[in-house]
Design an enzyme around this catalytic site. Structure first.
Site, PDB file in Angstrom:
ATOM      1  N   PRO A 123     -57.887  48.916   7.465  1.00  0.00           N
ATOM      2  CA  PRO A 123     -59.328  48.663   7.641  1.00  0.00           C
ATOM      3  C   PRO A 123     -60.398  49.476   8.099  1.00  0.00           C
ATOM      4  O   PRO A 123     -60.960  49.359   9.102  1.00  0.00           O
ATOM      5  CB  PRO A 123     -59.286  47.283   8.565  1.00  0.00           C
ATOM      6  CG  PRO A 123     -57.929  47.671   9.338  1.00  0.00           C
ATOM      7  CD  PRO A 123     -57.141  48.313   8.614  1.00  0.00           C
ATOM      8  N   CYS A 124     -60.507  50.724   7.310  1.00  0.00           N
ATOM      9  CA  CYS A 124     -61.461  51.498   7.678  1.00  0.00           C
ATOM     10  C   CYS A 124     -62.840  50.806   7.869  1.00  0.00           C
ATOM     11  O   CYS A 124     -63.778  51.717   8.406  1.00  0.00           O
ATOM     12  CB  CYS A 124     -61.343  52.739   6.619  1.00  0.00           C
ATOM     13  SG  CYS A 124     -61.585  52.215   5.054  1.00  0.00           S
TER      14      CYS A 124
END
Length: 157
Positions: A123-124
């Site tokens: 989940p950047c």
């Protein structure tokens, strides 16, 4: 010979394509153009699991992914990826904060986010800059990042 398979899932942020080779997820891509439809049910059970988990995420029913991802190219890349994965659903962290916890630099973390082959799952979108300009390399860029953060914030309340 390796068996490669791709599946596509319509999502609120666009068509989400997932590639797998022999039971390992190798790529996730978000195509924001609305003109495509989903693919048939994939044969690869790992790919089917990815489609199910992504659908559950977008339905607000999943907060942690459990998928076999292709390994990072280097141990440093693996550490950067894990630091991103460790940011909890509905939470955010700054590049510098994360980098400091793993003895890296904010720039290295930013490059890992920009090259992330597994958006949403790694989940950047939860990584924020300290300045006014955030970035996101998947889908429609910052608009996609904002949608994902809003989705998670609403789901975690």
């Amino acid at each position: 010979m390796a068996t490669r398979e791709t599946a596509s899932l319509p999502t609120p942020i666009g068509m989400t394509d997932v590639d797998a080779i022999d039971g390992v997820i190798t790529r996730i891509a978000i195509d924001p153009s609305p003109a495509r439809s989903a693919t048939a049910t994939p044969l690869d059970p790992t790919l089917q699991a990815a489609m199910n988990q992504l659908a559950a995420y977008f339905a607000g029913q999943l907060t942690v992914f459990d998928l076999p991802l292709a390994p990072a190219a280097t141990p440093r890349g693996a550490a950067l990826r894990q630091a991103i994965v460790d940011i909890g659903y509905g939470d955010t962290a700054r590049y510098g904060e994360i980098a400091a916890t793993i003895g890296s630099s904010a720039r290295a973390l930013g490059q890992a986010c920009a090259r992330n082959p597994f958006p949403i799952v790694v989940p950047c979108h939860r990584v924020l800059s300290t300045g006014p300009n955030d970035h996101y390399s998947a889908g429609n860029g910052v608009a996609t990042k904002r949608w994902l953060l809003t989705h998670e914030h609403e789901g975690s309340s």
